[in-house]
Motif scaffolding. Structure first.
Motif, PDB file in Angstrom:
ATOM      1  N   ASN A 172       0.801  -1.220   0.000  1.00  0.00           N
ATOM      2  CA  ASN A 172       0.000   0.000   0.000  1.00  0.00           C
ATOM      3  C   ASN A 172       0.831   1.267   0.000  1.00  0.00           C
ATOM      4  O   ASN A 172       1.859   1.355   0.667  1.00  0.00           O
ATOM      5  N   ASN A 173       0.351   2.250  -0.737  1.00  0.00           N
ATOM      6  CA  ASN A 173       0.958   3.568  -0.795  1.00  0.00           C
ATOM      7  C   ASN A 173       0.303   4.474   0.247  1.00  0.00           C
ATOM      8  O   ASN A 173      -0.601   4.051   0.961  1.00  0.00           O
ATOM      9  N   ILE A 174       0.746   5.718   0.334  1.00  0.00           N
ATOM     10  CA  ILE A 174       0.149   6.684   1.258  1.00  0.00           C
ATOM     11  C   ILE A 174      -1.331   6.820   0.938  1.00  0.00           C
ATOM     12  O   ILE A 174      -1.728   6.957  -0.224  1.00  0.00           O
ATOM     13  N   GLY A 175      -2.157   6.781   1.984  1.00  0.00           N
ATOM     14  CA  GLY A 175      -3.597   6.866   1.813  1.00  0.00           C
ATOM     15  C   GLY A 175      -4.156   8.183   2.319  1.00  0.00           C
ATOM     16  O   GLY A 175      -3.421   9.087   2.730  1.00  0.00           O
ATOM     17  N   VAL A 176      -5.476   8.266   2.292  1.00  0.00           N
ATOM     18  CA  VAL A 176      -6.176   9.454   2.774  1.00  0.00           C
ATOM     19  C   VAL A 176      -7.407   8.984   3.534  1.00  0.00           C
ATOM     20  O   VAL A 176      -7.932   7.895   3.283  1.00  0.00           O
ATOM     21  N   GLY A 177      -7.842   9.786   4.486  1.00  0.00           N
ATOM     22  CA  GLY A 177      -8.994   9.384   5.275  1.00  0.00           C
ATOM     23  C   GLY A 177      -9.802  10.564   5.759  1.00  0.00           C
ATOM     24  O   GLY A 177      -9.333  11.703   5.779  1.00  0.00           O
ATOM     25  N   ALA A 178     -11.033  10.264   6.159  1.00  0.00           N
ATOM     26  CA  ALA A 178     -11.941  11.253   6.742  1.00  0.00           C
ATOM     27  C   ALA A 178     -12.621  10.601   7.935  1.00  0.00           C
ATOM     28  O   ALA A 178     -12.835   9.382   7.950  1.00  0.00           O
ATOM     29  N   GLU A 179     -12.930  11.393   8.943  1.00  0.00           N
ATOM     30  CA  GLU A 179     -13.546  10.837  10.151  1.00  0.00           C
ATOM     31  C   GLU A 179     -14.410  11.876  10.844  1.00  0.00           C
ATOM     32  O   GLU A 179     -14.255  13.078  10.637  1.00  0.00           O
ATOM     33  N   THR A 180     -15.318  11.384  11.659  1.00  0.00           N
ATOM     34  CA  THR A 180     -16.131  12.245  12.507  1.00  0.00           C
ATOM     35  C   THR A 180     -16.114  11.671  13.920  1.00  0.00           C
ATOM     36  O   THR A 180     -16.124  10.452  14.104  1.00  0.00           O
ATOM     37  N   THR A 188     -15.148   7.603  17.525  1.00  0.00           N
ATOM     38  CA  THR A 188     -14.835   8.055  16.176  1.00  0.00           C
ATOM     39  C   THR A 188     -15.273   7.025  15.153  1.00  0.00           C
ATOM     40  O   THR A 188     -15.102   5.825  15.349  1.00  0.00           O
ATOM     41  N   LEU A 189     -15.848   7.508  14.064  1.00  0.00           N
ATOM     42  CA  LEU A 189     -16.187   6.693  12.906  1.00  0.00           C
ATOM     43  C   LEU A 189     -15.425   7.273  11.725  1.00  0.00           C
ATOM     44  O   LEU A 189     -15.470   8.490  11.491  1.00  0.00           O
ATOM     45  N   GLY A 190     -14.709   6.415  10.976  1.00  0.00           N
ATOM     46  CA  GLY A 190     -13.901   6.942   9.884  1.00  0.00           C
ATOM     47  C   GLY A 190     -13.783   6.000   8.704  1.00  0.00           C
ATOM     48  O   GLY A 190     -14.119   4.811   8.781  1.00  0.00           O
ATOM     49  N   TYR A 191     -13.306   6.576   7.601  1.00  0.00           N
ATOM     50  CA  TYR A 191     -13.080   5.832   6.357  1.00  0.00           C
ATOM     51  C   TYR A 191     -11.698   6.195   5.835  1.00  0.00           C
ATOM     52  O   TYR A 191     -11.297   7.365   5.889  1.00  0.00           O
ATOM     53  N   GLN A 192     -10.962   5.184   5.321  1.00  0.00           N
ATOM     54  CA  GLN A 192      -9.639   5.414   4.749  1.00  0.00           C
ATOM     55  C   GLN A 192      -9.487   4.622   3.452  1.00  0.00           C
ATOM     56  O   GLN A 192     -10.058   3.536   3.314  1.00  0.00           O
ATOM     57  N   ILE A 212     -12.987   0.877   6.993  1.00  0.00           N
ATOM     58  CA  ILE A 212     -13.944   1.585   7.851  1.00  0.00           C
ATOM     59  C   ILE A 212     -13.564   1.238   9.277  1.00  0.00           C
ATOM     60  O   ILE A 212     -13.299   0.071   9.586  1.00  0.00           O
ATOM     61  N   PHE A 213     -13.510   2.249  10.156  1.00  0.00           N
ATOM     62  CA  PHE A 213     -13.104   1.946  11.528  1.00  0.00           C
ATOM     63  C   PHE A 213     -13.981   2.672  12.548  1.00  0.00           C
ATOM     64  O   PHE A 213     -14.565   3.716  12.280  1.00  0.00           O
ATOM     65  N   LEU A 214     -14.052   2.048  13.717  1.00  0.00           N
ATOM     66  CA  LEU A 214     -14.690   2.631  14.901  1.00  0.00           C
ATOM     67  C   LEU A 214     -13.636   2.671  15.998  1.00  0.00           C
ATOM     68  O   LEU A 214     -12.930   1.686  16.206  1.00  0.00           O
ATOM     69  N   ALA A 215     -13.530   3.794  16.673  1.00  0.00           N
ATOM     70  CA  ALA A 215     -12.563   3.920  17.765  1.00  0.00           C
ATOM     71  C   ALA A 215     -13.242   4.578  18.952  1.00  0.00           C
ATOM     72  O   ALA A 215     -14.187   5.364  18.796  1.00  0.00           O
ATOM     73  N   ALA A 216     -12.764   4.254  20.139  1.00  0.00           N
ATOM     74  CA  ALA A 216     -13.255   4.882  21.362  1.00  0.00           C
ATOM     75  C   ALA A 216     -12.078   5.031  22.311  1.00  0.00           C
ATOM     76  O   ALA A 216     -11.197   4.167  22.365  1.00  0.00           O
ATOM     77  N   GLY A 217     -12.055   6.139  23.034  1.00  0.00           N
ATOM     78  CA  GLY A 217     -10.934   6.355  23.932  1.00  0.00           C
ATOM     79  C   GLY A 217     -11.098   7.594  24.776  1.00  0.00           C
ATOM     80  O   GLY A 217     -12.198   8.136  24.918  1.00  0.00           O
ATOM     81  N   VAL A 218      -9.978   8.038  25.329  1.00  0.00           N
ATOM     82  CA  VAL A 218      -9.973   9.199  26.206  1.00  0.00           C
ATOM     83  C   VAL A 218      -8.882  10.158  25.758  1.00  0.00           C
ATOM     84  O   VAL A 218      -7.815   9.745  25.315  1.00  0.00           O
TER      85      VAL A 218
END
Length: 196
Positions: free
Chosen positions: A48-56, A73-77, A99-105
């Motif tokens: 894989n080469n350098i990618g791009v992503g967006a998240e909310t 966080t919900l995001g796409y890369q 597609i990813f989901l993240a949770a944290g502090v």
């Protein structure tokens, strides 16, 4: 799929039966939108080469938690294939979508600058669930069947950066088995609900 249903049902039963959590009176809910480049490292960078992503993201805090903020966080890369991969192999095209989901502090340190503009260093850490869809397309005449594969992975993310509270610049190290990457995210944050 059955194990995810069982885990969700267990989480709901614990949440319903648990003692209510007492939060502070002053509270805030914020939403941020972010974009930025993603840099695959290790095995992930072989194809894989350098990618791009967006998240909310949604962030929550109150006066008993500050300067800690909890986030989800919900995001796409998207990661295109490397040119060297096409030259050395039978691939005509390769790409990874995630597609990813993240949770944290998140923790905000004391501001470095307050007079001209608010500038606060911050760190955050969380867990991440990602679903990858890898597209394999081969050159004609190689007698190989094109296919798309899906993979689910769990991992961790740690990051740091600077915040002007409305605008954030963050750098993250994201660990997923065989899919490690560094991401830079430029975020704009807006308040959804604030009670003082």
């Amino acid at each position: 799929m059955k194990k995810y249903f069982v885990l969700i049902m267990m989480w709901i039963s614990v949440a319903v039966c648990a003692q209510p959590i007492k939060f502070g009176e002053a509270k805030g809910l914020f939403m941020s939108l972010g974009v930025g480049p993603k840099f695959p490292i290790g095995n992930f960078s072989d194809k894989n080469n350098i990618g791009v992503g967006a998240e909310t993201s949604l962030l929550y805090t109150d006066n008993l938690l500050m300067p800690f903020f909890f986030y989800s966080t919900l995001g796409y890369q998207h990661y295109p294939g490397r040119q060297t991969l096409y030259k050395k192999t039978d691939y005509a095209s390769y790409s990874s979508n995630m597609i990813f989901l993240a949770a944290g502090v998140r923790y905000y340190f004391t501001p470095l600058v307050e007079n001209i503009a608010l500038l606060m260093p911050l760190v955050d850490a969380g867990i991440q669930y990602s679903y990858f869809e890898n597209s394999h397309i081969f050159k004609e005449g190689k007698n190989k069947q094109n296919f798309t594969e899906g993979k689910s992975k769990f991992g961790l993310q740690v990051g740091g950066g600077f915040s002007m509270f409305i605008l954030d610049v963050m750098a993250y190290y994201n660990y997923l088995p065989d899919n490690q990457y560094i991401s830079i995210v430029f975020k704009a944050t807006i308040p959804i609900f604030v009670k003082i």
